[in-house]
Design an enzyme around this catalytic site. Structure first.
Site, mmCIF file in Angstrom:
data_model
loop_
_atom_site.group_PDB
_atom_site.id
_atom_site.type_symbol
_atom_site.label_atom_id
_atom_site.label_comp_id
_atom_site.label_asym_id
_atom_site.label_seq_id
_atom_site.Cartn_x
_atom_site.Cartn_y
_atom_site.Cartn_z
ATOM 1 N N ASP A 36 27.639 -14.624 3.318
ATOM 2 C CA ASP A 36 26.884 -14.614 4.571
ATOM 3 C C ASP A 36 27.234 -13.365 5.392
ATOM 4 O O ASP A 36 28.243 -12.702 5.154
ATOM 5 C CB ASP A 36 27.209 -15.878 5.361
ATOM 6 N N GLU B 92 25.637 -7.951 8.437
ATOM 7 C CA GLU B 92 24.656 -7.140 9.158
ATOM 8 C C GLU B 92 25.258 -6.532 10.430
ATOM 9 O O GLU B 92 24.810 -5.468 10.874
ATOM 10 C CB GLU B 92 23.431 -7.978 9.560
ATOM 11 N N ASP C 271 18.130 -17.584 8.750
ATOM 12 C CA ASP C 271 18.034 -18.678 9.722
ATOM 13 C C ASP C 271 16.600 -18.854 10.221
ATOM 14 O O ASP C 271 16.099 -18.066 11.030
ATOM 15 C CB ASP C 271 18.950 -18.399 10.909
#
Length: 762
Positions: free
Chosen positions: A430, A433, A497
């Site tokens: 995950d 970024e 998400d």
């Protein structure tokens, strides 16, 4: 980035030196070097103005690159994307009398007009048809005095922010696709796109997976070979162009030719890396703990018992963030309060036949026991003063692993290996970024701005290669959120998400299809949506869609996604959809192996499969799953769905047929509106196709051959060759079947293995 105010004016504070003339030209080996400058009226025009050096190259057959450099004295600190190259496929000629340069790479041709003040680049197809190029005022160097470093009082020495600008022509009706996983309209015309990874969810222009590569409906692709921020104005500044700009002194792009969109993807993935393959077990259903929910061993065991009692196949269980103690992400240790016997529990899960995935990220919170060790040994990204870069956004005092440091990589790898020894089979990689660019340094001296997007590659590569080193080539996989060009080598990626709404389900599909046009072949979404709690109707519709994606995971934020929470009818829908996907494993593994070789994704927009049907070019609410199955997800509570049936050369061999009712057929080139209950949806079988399936399978990794059958729709054109892929080694073929009409022209026969044939659409 926009620099102009209409056709004639520049924005205040902007200066552009436009290149209009070829001052000189030389040919060296297989490359061409040009010196470009402004229009020349007399020799005095060579003074007090910029030049741009252009280099024309061809890394692979059918691909031509153009590198434009303003100032060459900059320090190149990297990083650079890894590109595959070869030699011996170019033809170059220079007609000095006509001032024409011809540069050919296989079927792709570039013509350069070198006549005085007539600079022009034209890329053309084998037939001579223009694809794109540079027309008047389309190559320039931009100086922006609005930047922070500009000081008026410095006079002639005042520094402007520089940008390289390359504007590529668009033709009438030409459409642009790709640029990574973007959640807006599939057709990118009219959009401003910044290639800059951000954690923005799925409902904005921000994206986790930014890929500076687009496909044109005109028969070519464009890859901008720059790991920093790339800005594209896709018919949004000049309505006849794609304007591409990067901050700094150089830009390089490649034109990728293809007679079909599939051929473009094949060449692009040959250039940036062939998509990786994944183990067969990964195609099974994944269940997660969800994000912020409270769970322990008892909770997890209850969920697993619920799936077993309802006879819903489940292949992978994923532990999300809170398998570790709060504030200690990442310390790679199970929370001993919730899992006092983590090793024993891993074994108990294995005894159920489950694979195990755990959530990780490349960050280390200050409360983690690993923080001090990483700080002492220099394993983190640092500030320019030598201190550790930290912030409190996400984890308190968190630091970021510096994957340019080999020692940090080895340290990180040891923690992953320890978890694999406990029984962990996969990692959800995950984040990656939120990578800082100001006031930071890397171990290898890389440019922080160029590292912002590139960082995701280093992170995913490290984890992917660690897995494969233990389990074998093509036997490991990730569940990754961020990526960059070349990231297709490290599958799988999921969409990030999304909200629990039908609109978010549709935007997730658009994002997936956009990524599939950027070199990736696998993709998944959070079934049911991540944020919020889905109503039962949405849950069931997303289950139908999610189980016809390459990978399928039930995941939420603050609520669980086990089906019986939403009603036992949801359990029935999930059970049916999982069983259907498992039965399709021979087909899925075959399409994945083909995608690995060709770059053609499992989930594909209609125009990718049917480029001759112009009606397919704007459709982003349905897709092909592999080459044979048309999927139209239902995005409404009442079950109404409108979908298009494409035209193709297959039409003469029969009609599209419903997966659920083989007596129901569809005419190509027509739109249909239907209402479906939750036990069906539009799944149409392509005419003239052979789809292998195996209803006897209980899990994707089971024996592929025993119980296999072939679903044949309509008449076949010659012989169809099908490779039955080994579920134990997904890059290997167990059997090759050759399917054709028997001598009577009606019966279907298969050679290579005894197999049941189901012939429909007669």
């Amino acid at each position: 980035m926009k620099f102009t105010e209409g056709m004639w004016c520049l924005q205040e504070g902007i200066r552009i030196d436009w290149m209009s003339n070829v001052e000189r030209l030389s040919i060296q080996d297989e490359s061409v070097h040009l010196l470009l400058n402004k229009a020349q009226r007399n020799r005095g025009d060579t003074l007090n103005s910029a030049t741009v050096s252009a280099q024309i190259t061809s890394p692979l057959e059918g691909i031509v690159g153009v590198k434009l450099v303003h100032w060459a004295g900059q320090v190149d600190r990297g990083p650079h994307y890894e590109l595959h190259t070869s030699k011996g496929h170019t033809k170059i000629s220079h007609d000095k009398n006509e001032n024409k340069l011809s540069y050919a790479s296989g079927p792709l041709h570039l013509g350069v007009n070198a006549a005085p003040n007539e600079l022009d680049f034209v890329f053309s197809s084998p037939s001579g048809k223009k694809l794109t190029g540079h027309s008047w005022r389309s190559i320039g160097y931009v100086g922006d005095q609005r930047a922070d470093k500009y000081r008026f009082e410095d006079g002639i020495y005042a520094e402007r922010q520089g940008y390289m600008l390359a504007e590529l022509d668009l033709g009438v009706g030409e459409k642009v696709y790709g640029l990574g996983e973007r959640f807006g309209p599939l057709v990118k015309n009219g959009q401003t796109v910044d290639i800059w990874n951000e954690d923005g969810g799925t409902s904005s222009e921000l994206a986790y997976k930014n890929i500076p590569f687009y496909i044109s409906s005109k028969g070519y692709g464009v890859f901008v070979n720059h790991p920093g921020k790339v800005s594209l104005e896709v018919q949004s500044e000049r309505t006849t162009r794609v304007n591409i700009s990067v901050p700094g002194e150089e830009i390089e792009y490649f034109i990728v030719y293809g007679a079909t969109p599939k051929e473009i993807l094949k060449r692009y993935t040959y250039l940036t890396g062939k998509p990786g393959l994944v183990p067969s077990w990964s195609y099974n259903l994944w269940l997660t703990t969800s994000f912020t929910t409270n769970y322990d061993e008892e909770t997890v065991t209850g969920f697993l018992d619920g799936f077993r009692d309802r006879d819903i196949p489940l292949g992978v269980f994923h532990f999300d963030c809170f398998w570790m103690k709060s504030y200690q992400w990442c310390d790679f240790e199970f929370d001993s309060d919730m899992f006092p016997d983590a090793g024993g529990y891993m074994q108990r899960l294995k005894d159920r036949g489950l694979r195990i995935s755990v959530w990780i990220n490349p960050y280390v919170g200050q409360a983690s026991p690993l923080f001090e060790e990483g700080k002492t040994n220099g394993y983190f990204i640092k500030r320019t003063d030598g201190s550790v870069w930290q912030w409190d956004f996400w984890q308190a005092g968190m630091a970021i692993i510096d994957f340019t440091n080999p020692a940090a990589c080895a340290w990180y790898r040891r923690h992953l290996e320890r978890l694999m020894e406990m029984g962990v089979d996969s990692f959800k990689t995950d984040f990656a970024e939120r990578i800082p660019v100001k006031g930071v340094t890397y171990h290898d001296g890389s440019d922080p701005t160029r590292m912002h997007n590139y960082y995701a590659l280093l992170y995913n590569k490290e984890v992917f290669e660690t897995l494969n080193a233990r389990v074998g080539h093509n036997q490991g996989l990730l569940f990754a959120r961020s990526s960059a060009p070349g990231g297709q080598k490290y599958p799988v990626h999921w969409g990030g998400d999304c909200e629990s709404t039908f609109e978010a389900m549709a935007e997730s599909l658009r994002g997936g299809l956009s990524l599939m046009l950027s070199g990736y072949i696998f993709w998944a979404s959070d079934i049911g949506g991540f944020e919020g709690t889905p109503p039962p109707a949405l849950y069931k519709r997303w289950v139908q869609f999610g189980l016809l994606s390459s990978h399928s995971r039930l995941h939420g934020s603050s609520s669980f996604r086990v089906p019986w929470i939403y009603g036992e009818d949801c359990s029935a829908v999930l059970r049916d959809c999982v069983r259907r996907k498992i039965a399709l494993m021979p087909y899925i593994l075959l399409e994945a192996l083909r995608g690995h070789a060709s770059g053609t994704p499992l989930m594909r927009p209609l125009f990718l499969e049917f480029p001759d049907d112009l009606s397919t070019y704007t459709i982003d609410t349905q897709y092909l799953f592999g080459s044979n199955l048309l999927i139209a997800p239902v995005f409404s509570e009442d079950g109404e769905v409108t979908f298009y049936v494409p035209r193709s050369a297959d039409d003469e061999r029969g009609k599209w047929v419903s997966w659920f009712d083989h007596s129901k057929s569809y005419e190509s080139g027509r739109w249909y509106t239907e209402t479906h209950d939750f036990d069906t949806m539009p799944i149409l079988i392509r005419p003239g196709s052979v789809t292998p399936r195996n209803p006897a399978l209980k899990a994707p990794q089971d024996d592929a051959l025993t119980g296999i059958e072939l679903l044949v729709n309509g008449q076949l054109s010659g012989e169809t060759v099908l490779d039955i892929v080994d579920p134990g080694q997904t890059d290997q073929v167990l059997k090759t079947l050759r399917v054709r009409h028997a001598a009577d022209g009606k019966m279907i026969e298969a050679e290579g293995h005894s197999v049941k044939i189901v012939h429909i659409g007669l």
